[in-house]
Design an enzyme around this catalytic site. Structure first.
Site, PDB file in Angstrom:
ATOM      1  N   ARG A  42    -138.696  70.606 -58.454  1.00 24.44           N
ATOM      2  CA  ARG A  42    -138.198  71.910 -58.019  1.00 24.44           C
ATOM      3  C   ARG A  42    -138.161  72.919 -59.168  1.00 24.44           C
ATOM      4  O   ARG A  42    -138.337  74.117 -58.946  1.00 24.44           O
ATOM      5  CB  ARG A  42    -136.799  71.751 -57.419  1.00 24.44           C
ATOM      6  CG  ARG A  42    -136.869  71.157 -56.021  1.00 24.44           C
ATOM      7  CD  ARG A  42    -135.527  70.961 -55.413  1.00 24.44           C
ATOM      8  NE  ARG A  42    -135.639  70.841 -53.964  1.00 24.44           N
ATOM      9  CZ  ARG A  42    -134.665  70.381 -53.183  1.00 24.44           C
ATOM     10  NH1 ARG A  42    -133.520  70.026 -53.702  1.00 24.44           N
ATOM     11  NH2 ARG A  42    -134.843  70.304 -51.897  1.00 24.44           N
ATOM     12  N   LYS A 207    -131.508  59.364 -39.320  1.00 24.60           N
ATOM     13  CA  LYS A 207    -130.769  59.537 -38.069  1.00 24.60           C
ATOM     14  C   LYS A 207    -131.499  60.403 -37.051  1.00 24.60           C
ATOM     15  O   LYS A 207    -131.992  61.471 -37.393  1.00 24.60           O
ATOM     16  CB  LYS A 207    -129.404  60.155 -38.369  1.00 24.60           C
ATOM     17  CG  LYS A 207    -128.487  59.189 -39.105  1.00 24.60           C
ATOM     18  CD  LYS A 207    -127.300  59.911 -39.706  1.00 24.60           C
ATOM     19  CE  LYS A 207    -126.250  60.214 -38.663  1.00 24.60           C
ATOM     20  NZ  LYS A 207    -125.157  61.046 -39.220  1.00 24.60           N
ATOM     21  N   GLY A 357    -137.379  67.321 -48.771  1.00 25.21           N
ATOM     22  CA  GLY A 357    -136.367  66.274 -48.703  1.00 25.21           C
ATOM     23  C   GLY A 357    -136.871  64.934 -49.197  1.00 25.21           C
ATOM     24  O   GLY A 357    -137.583  64.841 -50.204  1.00 25.21           O
ATOM     25  N   GLY A 381    -133.983  70.453 -45.292  1.00 20.02           N
ATOM     26  CA  GLY A 381    -133.306  71.064 -44.146  1.00 20.02           C
ATOM     27  C   GLY A 381    -133.907  72.401 -43.760  1.00 20.02           C
ATOM     28  O   GLY A 381    -134.099  72.691 -42.572  1.00 20.02           O
TER      29      GLY A 381
HETATM   30  P1  ADP Z   1    -135.492  63.605 -44.985  1.00 17.98           P
HETATM   31  O1  ADP Z   1    -134.609  63.951 -46.168  1.00 17.98           O
HETATM   32  O2  ADP Z   1    -136.933  63.470 -45.379  1.00 17.98           O
HETATM   33  O3  ADP Z   1    -135.277  64.552 -43.840  1.00 17.98           O
HETATM   34  P2  ADP Z   1    -133.570  61.634 -44.065  1.00 17.98           P
HETATM   35  O4  ADP Z   1    -132.591  62.155 -45.049  1.00 17.98           O
HETATM   36  O5  ADP Z   1    -133.306  61.833 -42.620  1.00 17.98           O
HETATM   37  O6  ADP Z   1    -135.046  62.157 -44.438  1.00 17.98           O
HETATM   38  O7  ADP Z   1    -133.695  60.048 -44.258  1.00 17.98           O
HETATM   39  C1  ADP Z   1    -134.117  59.451 -45.437  1.00 17.98           C
HETATM   40  C2  ADP Z   1    -133.555  58.066 -45.551  1.00 17.98           C
HETATM   41  O8  ADP Z   1    -133.849  57.292 -44.407  1.00 17.98           O
HETATM   42  C3  ADP Z   1    -134.146  57.308 -46.713  1.00 17.98           C
HETATM   43  O9  ADP Z   1    -133.160  57.159 -47.711  1.00 17.98           O
HETATM   44  C4  ADP Z   1    -134.555  55.963 -46.119  1.00 17.98           C
HETATM   45  O10 ADP Z   1    -134.162  54.850 -46.901  1.00 17.98           O
HETATM   46  C5  ADP Z   1    -133.840  55.945 -44.793  1.00 17.98           C
HETATM   47  N1  ADP Z   1    -134.515  55.095 -43.798  1.00 17.98           N
HETATM   48  C6  ADP Z   1    -135.795  55.139 -43.418  1.00 17.98           C
HETATM   49  N2  ADP Z   1    -136.066  54.156 -42.535  1.00 17.98           N
HETATM   50  C7  ADP Z   1    -134.927  53.467 -42.341  1.00 17.98           C
HETATM   51  C8  ADP Z   1    -134.569  52.336 -41.556  1.00 17.98           C
HETATM   52  N3  ADP Z   1    -135.455  51.705 -40.779  1.00 17.98           N
HETATM   53  N4  ADP Z   1    -133.304  51.892 -41.603  1.00 17.98           N
HETATM   54  C9  ADP Z   1    -132.397  52.530 -42.392  1.00 17.98           C
HETATM   55  N5  ADP Z   1    -132.666  53.604 -43.163  1.00 17.98           N
HETATM   56  C10 ADP Z   1    -133.925  54.077 -43.135  1.00 17.98           C
END
Ligand code: ADP
Ligand code: MG
Length: 400
Positions: A42, A207, A357, A381
């Site tokens: 960043r 989630k 992210g 986000g």
């Molecule tokens: P982003 O920041 O790209 O939007 P999120 O913050 O929603 O993504 O999620 C990222 C996290 O999701 C990572 O730390 C990863 O370890 C976790 N993750 C991915 N797949 C799984 C899974 N099957 N079970 C639990 N956690 C998971």
């Protein structure tokens, strides 16, 4: 939206320009000025705007947030290590103010010569930055604005927040979009308004509830929506499968069932997953079909057959947006799905966007060539909300 080129055309020599940058980088914290930035992505993304302003003779005053301190100074969230790294990258001194709008910031700014750069301490050390009370935010914004004649917003990662340093301050001084914000808006707009087809979206991450809004908003517009990560298990449960100890949001099952019904064949779910009873670096990571997840195991990555299916869809995409890792990529036994998908996206001839992210972090952590993507957003986000079609306060503030 007025942009930096318009400001440069007006002339900035000798003017104090407050740049809101996104310098929210991971830090390995050690006391006594020994902290280090562990991923400077960043900071590097902020350089074009800062360098253009310096070259034009502006007095550049940078403000930014780091992490989530509780509205008061906290050494763990100090921007001091960021100032050191920024100075290395700029190959120029960066004057660091030990407070945000206090006496040190005022002194540092008044000592700037044309072309000099200062960074003031974490804006979130002041509780008014994120206050829900408009008057409190306005008061803080007034003190920030007093440090400058002009404002440039280059913090795309923060434009979805109505915070003092991205929103309220724009009402007090002439405001412009920096190069990073302008480029993010241009690139992300292209897939929101008129994506080249097939338009494929790959979603993962932890989630479903975080990403439901974007799924419903994207469904009518996408050709394929590939779902992996922790969120796929709520969809699999909605299909009647048992998902063992995998991440599951029970209260979202009905919503996911409705989404699947509305989606026709647009939503593609995993056919196999990597399972384990523990998340650790030396897990076995067995592969099973999604119908055979044992009740005492967690699904922690998409399996190799799913990677192939996803890769086939990805290869056909003319435009693609990816948000969220496919598995717990931070642990080697569960990183193959994310790596496989990242490599397939990197090899895709269509226009490819990584939505910031954890997905952007995964690209770097897994050593996938960053230049193989057309755009890696600096905002997690923010990029998600933009693609969802929401109005982002920090951007609408630059329009009015
Ligand atoms: P982003 O920041 O790209 O939007 P999120 O913050 O929603 O993504 O999620 C990222 C996290 O999701 C990572 O730390 C990863 O370890 C976790 N993750 C991915 N797949 C799984 C899974 N099957 N079970 C639990 N956690 C998971
Ligand atoms: Mg995340």
């Amino acid at each position: 939206m007025r942009n930096l080129d318009e400001l440069l055309a007006e002339g900035v020599k000798g003017r104090r320009v407050l740049v809101r940058a996104d310098l929210n980088t991971p830090i390995s914290y050690k006391p006594n000025d020994a902290s280090r930035v562990t991923d400077d992505g960043r900071i590097r993304a902020s350089l074009p705007t800062i360098e253009a302003l310096r070259a034009a003779g502006a007095k550049v005053v940078i403000c930014a947030h780091l992490g989530r301190p509780k509205g008061a100074p906290d050494p763990e969230f100090s921007l001091a290590p960021v100032a050191r790294r920024l100075a290395e990258l700029l190959k120029a001194p960066v004057a660091f103010a030990a407070d945000t709008v206090g006496p040190d910031a005022q002194k540092v700014v008044s000592n700037l010569a044309d072309g000099d750069v200062a960074l003031i301490e974490n804006v979130r050390f002041d509780a008014r930055e994120t206050s829900k009370d408009e008057k409190e935010r306005a008061a803080f914004a007034t003190e920030l604005a007093a440090l400058a004649d002009v404002y440039v917003d280059d913090a795309f990662g923060a434009v979805h927040r109505a915070h003092a340093s991205v929103y309220d301050v724009t009402r007090l001084v002439p405001s412009y979009a920096g190069y990073l914000v302008a480029r993010e808006v241009q690139v992300l707009s292209s897939i929101v308004t008129d994506p080249a087809r097939p338009f494929v979206v790959v979603l993962g991450g932890a989630k479903v509830s975080d990403k439901l809004a974007v799924i419903s908003s994207l469904l009518p517009r996408v050709d394929k929506l590939l779902v992996g990560g922790g969120m796929c298990f709520t969809f699999l449960a909605a299909q009647g499968l048992s998902v063992g100890k995998s991440l599951l949001e029970e209260d979202m099952i009905d919503t996911c069932r409705t989404l699947l019904q509305d989606a026709g064949d647009k939503i593609v779910l995993p056919s196999d997953v990597v399972i384990s009873d523990k998340i650790h670096h030396h897990a076995e990571g067995d592969v099973v079909p999604v119908a055979d997840i044992p009740s005492d195991q967690m699904g922690l990555d998409i399996g190799p057959e799913t990677v192939k299916t996803f890769a086939t869809e990805i290869a056909q995409a003319k435009s693609l947006f990816w948000n969220g890792p496919m598995g717990v990529f931070e642990y080697a036994p569960f990183a193959n799905g994310t790596r496989g998908v990242a490599e397939a996206i990197a090899a895709c001839d269509g226009f490819t966007i990584v939505g910031g992210g954890d997905s952007a972090a995964a690209v770097r952590a897994l050593n996938v060539e960053e230049s193989a993507f057309d755009h890696i957003s600096t905002g997690g986000g923010a990029s998600l909300e933009f693609v969802e079609g929401k109005t982002l306060p920090g951007l609408s503030a630059l329009d009015s």
